[in-house]
Scaffold this motif. Structure first.
Motif, short mmCIF file in Angstrom:
data_model
loop_
_atom_site.label_atom_id
_atom_site.label_comp_id
_atom_site.label_asym_id
_atom_site.label_seq_id
_atom_site.Cartn_x
_atom_site.Cartn_y
_atom_site.Cartn_z
N PHE A 255 0.84 -1.20 0.00
CA PHE A 255 0.00 0.00 0.00
C PHE A 255 0.88 1.25 0.00
CE2 PHE A 255 -2.50 3.28 2.19
CZ PHE A 255 -3.57 3.36 1.29
N ASP A 256 1.92 1.26 0.81
CA ASP A 256 2.84 2.40 0.85
C ASP A 256 3.54 2.62 -0.48
OD1 ASP A 256 2.14 2.87 3.49
OD2 ASP A 256 3.96 1.93 4.32
N ALA A 257 3.67 1.57 -1.28
CA ALA A 257 4.32 1.67 -2.60
C ALA A 257 3.32 2.03 -3.70
CB ALA A 257 5.01 0.35 -2.94
N GLY A 258 2.06 2.29 -3.34
CA GLY A 258 1.08 2.72 -4.34
C GLY A 258 0.11 1.66 -4.80
N VAL A 259 0.15 0.48 -4.20
CA VAL A 259 -0.78 -0.58 -4.57
C VAL A 259 -2.08 -0.35 -3.80
CG1 VAL A 259 -1.22 -3.07 -4.56
CG2 VAL A 259 1.10 -2.20 -5.01
N GLU A 260 -3.18 -0.19 -4.53
CA GLU A 260 -4.49 0.05 -3.91
C GLU A 260 -5.29 -1.24 -3.73
OE1 GLU A 260 -6.20 2.87 -2.84
OE2 GLU A 260 -4.39 4.06 -3.04
N SER A 261 -5.08 -2.20 -4.63
CA SER A 261 -5.82 -3.46 -4.56
C SER A 261 -4.97 -4.57 -5.17
CB SER A 261 -7.17 -3.37 -5.26
OG SER A 261 -7.00 -3.14 -6.64
N VAL A 262 -5.39 -5.80 -4.92
CA VAL A 262 -4.67 -6.96 -5.45
C VAL A 262 -5.66 -7.96 -6.03
CG1 VAL A 262 -2.67 -6.76 -3.93
CG2 VAL A 262 -4.65 -8.07 -3.18
N THR A 263 -5.16 -8.76 -6.94
CA THR A 263 -5.93 -9.86 -7.52
C THR A 263 -5.12 -11.13 -7.32
OG1 THR A 263 -7.06 -8.49 -9.14
CG2 THR A 263 -6.81 -10.82 -9.70
N LEU A 264 -5.79 -12.18 -6.87
CA LEU A 264 -5.12 -13.46 -6.67
C LEU A 264 -5.37 -14.36 -7.88
CD1 LEU A 264 -3.48 -15.33 -4.83
CD2 LEU A 264 -5.64 -16.10 -3.83
N LEU A 265 -4.28 -14.87 -8.44
CA LEU A 265 -4.37 -15.73 -9.62
C LEU A 265 -3.77 -17.10 -9.33
CD1 LEU A 265 -3.06 -12.70 -11.07
CD2 LEU A 265 -4.67 -13.80 -12.60
N GLU A 266 -4.41 -18.11 -9.89
CA GLU A 266 -3.89 -19.48 -9.84
C GLU A 266 -3.62 -19.91 -11.27
OE1 GLU A 266 -5.16 -23.98 -8.48
OE2 GLU A 266 -6.70 -22.54 -9.05
N ASP A 267 -2.34 -20.05 -11.62
CA ASP A 267 -1.96 -20.42 -12.98
C ASP A 267 -2.69 -19.59 -14.03
OD1 ASP A 267 -0.16 -22.37 -12.07
OD2 ASP A 267 -1.71 -23.90 -12.00
N GLY A 268 -2.82 -18.27 -13.78
CA GLY A 268 -3.46 -17.38 -14.74
C GLY A 268 -4.96 -17.21 -14.56
N ARG A 269 -5.59 -18.08 -13.79
CA ARG A 269 -7.03 -17.99 -13.54
C ARG A 269 -7.27 -17.11 -12.33
NH1 ARG A 269 -10.38 -19.96 -9.86
NH2 ARG A 269 -8.76 -21.20 -8.89
N VAL A 270 -8.21 -16.16 -12.44
CA VAL A 270 -8.51 -15.25 -11.34
C VAL A 270 -9.34 -15.99 -10.29
CG1 VAL A 270 -9.73 -13.15 -10.67
CG2 VAL A 270 -8.41 -13.21 -12.81
#
Length: 68
Positions: free
Chosen positions: A43-58
């Motif tokens: 967050f301090d580096a500018g990341v507002e949100s994240v997405t978790l992927l498994e082998d490219g699948r969200v």
């Protein structure tokens, strides 16, 4: 199977500058545990949100990091 995080800014664009790319994790639990320990730095580096992927699948997308 490998799991990793995609870092996103406030507009949903991918953040790559100023952050270390996500490690590959052997399980969803390992990935989530790591995020629990690292979200403040992201967050301090500018990341507002994240997405978790498994082998490219969200698995899930746009999880906010901003504290309430």
């Amino acid at each position: 199977m490998t799991w990793h995080w995609r870092y996103e800014d406030a507009n949903g664009g991918e953040v790559t500058e100023g952050v270390t790319p996500s490690d590959a994790f052997p399980s969803q639990a390992d990935a989530e545990s790591w995020l629990g320990e690292s979200w403040r730095e992201l967050f301090d580096a500018g990341v507002e949100s994240v997405t978790l992927l498994e082998d490219g699948r969200v698995e899930y997308a746009n999880m906010p990091l901003r504290p309430e």
